[in-house]
Each structure stands twice: as structure tokens, then as C-alpha cells.
Design an enzyme around this catalytic site. Structure first.
Site, mmCIF file in Angstrom:
data_model
loop_
_atom_site.group_PDB
_atom_site.id
_atom_site.type_symbol
_atom_site.label_atom_id
_atom_site.label_comp_id
_atom_site.label_asym_id
_atom_site.label_seq_id
_atom_site.Cartn_x
_atom_site.Cartn_y
_atom_site.Cartn_z
ATOM 1 N N GLU A 100 36.029 31.886 42.660
ATOM 2 C CA GLU A 100 36.963 32.984 42.966
ATOM 3 C C GLU A 100 38.335 32.426 43.327
ATOM 4 O OE1 GLU A 100 35.112 35.431 45.937
ATOM 5 O OE2 GLU A 100 33.330 35.704 44.735
ATOM 6 N N HIS A 149 35.092 40.983 44.736
ATOM 7 C CA HIS A 149 34.464 40.662 46.029
ATOM 8 C C HIS A 149 34.838 41.694 47.109
ATOM 9 C CE1 HIS A 149 32.829 37.043 48.528
ATOM 10 N NE2 HIS A 149 32.493 38.191 49.067
ATOM 11 N N ARG A 161 26.788 35.677 46.746
ATOM 12 C CA ARG A 161 27.869 34.705 46.599
ATOM 13 C C ARG A 161 27.860 34.231 45.152
ATOM 14 N NH1 ARG A 161 29.783 36.431 50.602
ATOM 15 N NH2 ARG A 161 30.058 35.405 52.617
#
Ligand SMILES: NC(=O)c1ccc[n+]([C@@H]2O[C@H](COP(=O)([O-])OP(=O)(O)OC[C@H]3O[C@@H](n4cnc5c(N)ncnc54)[C@H](O)[C@@H]3O)[C@@H](O)[C@H]2O)c1
Length: 326
Positions: free
Chosen positions: A268, A286, A239
């Protein structure tokens, strides 16, 4: 009798939606974008179950807006840092995730980032596309050796141990740091359990596979980057907030470490200005678990969990088992 109502916050594989429709009344957000928290609170109001994504924040406020009839939130991910576990326990809402089925895809992706960064694949590809290639040259795009180098793994869980198995085919020496030891990878792969400082100092490649939680926020920051080898490559497919992105940018600009392969980012979809200007960084949006089979299997787990909970059974993959005991 009225069918139970399930809300799906964004389109997931059609197979999963069709399976849900066999049992429940299903609403899906077909807009190809994440819902805001306010939209989620309105759209999911009155539903008995939800399928959520990592882009959805599910906290006490959201659960209250959805209503006390909601029994289960099935997160379409293994990580569940977007869910407020304590708030769900307090309200008796079951939370589930999708462990296991994305290990291969995620570990392969992290290893791809490792190899592509080490061998400067993206930079070299761009060079050819830009028409700059004038012929073979001996000192051209010199990269880093991977074979027999030391791979450091932070978080030797399902994905971490999967990448360790892949690394064995490169004869890599494997060291790892974790909140607990993993005797199986030590026995099976000869992996060595080390403290965090040793992990940082000895890794030629350091790949992060810890969950995001308060203890792992900025697990890699300025101090940690300074301990790493100048020749080291950092890979993050866990993450974004596990790495202090500003400190990483500085370390890369100042060549404190050699390179980085990043699947995830602190804010993000924003990527810190400066990172994309660097040649020694690979940035991808991602996509670690993004293979069709993996995404279908993630959907199967989420749907199965909802079917089970709404028929009075326990789900397969609960992240707050405290609620089941109540
Ligand atoms: N980029 C992506 O698309 C993607 C895809 C899948 C998973 N992930 C991330 O990868 C994470 C790991 O997934 P997994 O299935 O391997 O989980 P896992 O629970 O099997 O493994 C996590 C490991 O981290 C260790 N750990 C926990 N806290 C720690 C700490 N403070 N310090 C050191 N180690 C600690 C645990 O003991 C465990 O061994 C997920 O939580 C998710 O956030 C990202």
C-alpha cells in the site's frame, strides 16, 4: 513540573487530541501524509508516549532514536504488525492497540465487499455512469447467490465472529479455520471448525481475518487459490501481505476463482498493475474501520492507554504484557 510529552504521528479525531492536551504537552503531525521512518525518529525524539498508525514502522532503531524515557506506543489500530514487539519488550516499552471498537465497522465493510463483488455492484454502477445502459435485459450482470451459500472464515476472532453473526441473517453455512477453536461461535451460530484445505475447497465466499505475522504471510498463495472453487469469491480486509497479490492477479485473470473484494494490498498504497483492469475485482483503499464513531472510539482507547501508563497504571489493551510484569 513539566508535563509529559506525547507525539501523534498524524491527525486523528480532534476529540482525542483535545483530551490528550488536557493532560500532556502534545505535538501532532498535521501534514496529511504518513511520516517516513527517518522523520518519525526526529519528530518523536524525547517524547514520553506516542500515538502511531499502521503506516508507521516502530522498531528498535526508532525506539532508540525516540529515547529511553518513552514508556508507551499506542497504535491507532487493532493490528500491530507495524510494531516490533520483541524490540519493545527488550526496551521495556508498552505497546497497545484498539481491539473491539472496530469489529462492527470492519465486519460490515468485509460483508459489503462480499455482497458488492457477488452482485457486481461497482461494475454495474460504472456501466450506468458510462451511459451504456440501453434497457432491462434478462442475462445482464448475472451475479452469485449469497443466501444459503458456504462462508469460509479464516481467523474466527473478534472480527471473524462478528461477520459470522451477520452471515447468519443470510442463512449461510459457516465454516472456519483458525489456530484455535472458538467454541462460542460453534454453539451460538453452528459454525464448523475445519482444516485449511477444507476451508479452501468448500467455501463459496472466503473472508480473511487473521493478523499479519510470519505464519500468516501469504496465507493465500498460488497453491491455495488452486484449491478454491472456480465460483468462489475472496474477500481480504485483514492485511495485504496475507494474500500473495501476484498469485491472486493470475488466478483472477485465468478465472481460477470468480472474484475478489479487496480492502488491503501487499504494498500500500500501490495496487498491483493488472488488478484494476479486471471487472471481477473491487478495490478500496484500506477503509474497513473508517466510520466516524469507530475512529472516535479508537482514539478514546489510545488516549486512555497513554493516560493510564503515564500515571503509573496498566493500560487496558496491552499487546506485550511481558513488559508489565517486569
Ligand atoms: N482492513 C482494516 O482496516 C482492518 C481493520 C481492523 C482489523 N484488521 C485486521 O484484522 C485482524 C483481525 O482482527 P481481530 O480484532 O479480529 O483479531 P483477533 O485476534 O480477535 O482474531 C484473529 C484470529 O486469527 C487467529 N489466528 C492467528 N494466527 C492464525 C493462524 N496462523 N492461522 C489461523 N488463524 C490464526 C486467532 O486465533 C484469532 O482467532 C487484525 O490483526 C488486523 O490486521 C484490518
Amino acid at each position: 513540573m513539566n508535563k509529559a510529552r506525547v507525539y501523534v504521528t498524524r491527525m486523528i479525531p480532534e476529540e482525542s487530541i483535545n483530551e490528550l492536551r488536557k493532560h500532556f504537552e502534545v505535538d501532532v503531525n498535521f501534514e496529511d501524509r504518513a511520516l517516513t521512518k527517518a522523520e518519525l525518529m526526529i519528530k518523536a525524539k524525547g517524547c514520553d508516549a506516542l500515538i502511531t498508525l499502521i503506516t508507521d514502522t516502530v522498531d528498535g532503531e526508532v525506539l532508540d532514536a525516540i529515547g529511553a524515557q518513552c514508556k508507551v506506543v499506542a497504535n491507532y489500530a487493532v493490528g500491530f504488525n507495524n510494531l516490533d514487539v520483541a524490540a519493545a519488550i527488550q526496551r521495556g516499552v508498552i505497546l497497545t492497540n484498539t481491539p473491539g471498537v472496530l469489529d462492527d465497522a470492519t465486519a460490515t465493510h468485509a460483508f459489503t465487499l462480499l455482497l458488492a463483488t457477488a452482485r457486481r455492484i461497482v461494475e454495474a454502477d460504472k456501466y450506468v455512469r458510462d451511459g451504456k445502459w440501453k434497457g432491462w435485459a434478462p442475462m445482464f450482470f448475472i451475479g452469485m447467490d449469497v443466501d444459503r451459500r458456504t462462508l469460509g472464515i479464516a481467523g474466527m476472532g473478534r472480527i471473524g465472529s462478528n461477520i459470522a453473526r451477520k452471515a447468519k441473517s443470510f442463512d449461510m453455512k459457516i465454516i472456519y479455520a483458525d489456530a484455535r477453536r472458538n467454541p462460542q461461535v460453534e454453539k451460538e451460530l453452528g459454525a464448523t471448525y475445519v482444516d485449511k484445505e477444507t476451508l479452501l475447497k468448500e467455501s463459496d465466499f472466503l473472508t480473511l481475518h487473521v493478523p499479519l505475522m510470519p505464519e500468516t504471510f501469504h496465507y493465500i498463495g498460488e497453491k491455495e487459490l488452486q484449491m478454491m472453487k472456480k465460483t468462489a469469491v475472496l474477500v481480504n480486509a485483514s492485511r495485504g501481505p496475507v494474500v500473495d497479490e501476484k498469485a491472486l492477479l493470475k488466478a483472477l485473470q485465468e478465472k481460477q476463482i470468480w472474484g475478489a473484494g479487496l480492502d488491503v494490498f501487499e504494498n500500500e498504497p500501490e495496487v498491483l498493475a493488472g488488478l484494476t483492469a479486471l471487472d471481477n475485482v473491487i478495490v478500496v483503499p484500506h477503509i474497513a474501520s473508517a466510520t466516524s464513531e469507530t475512529r472516535i472510539n479508537m482514539g478514546k482507547i489510545a488516549v486512555n492507554n497513554i493516560i493510564k501508563v503515564l500515571s503509573g497504571q496498566s493500560p487496558e489493551t496491552c499487546v506485550n504484557p511481558e513488559v508489565l510484569k517486569k
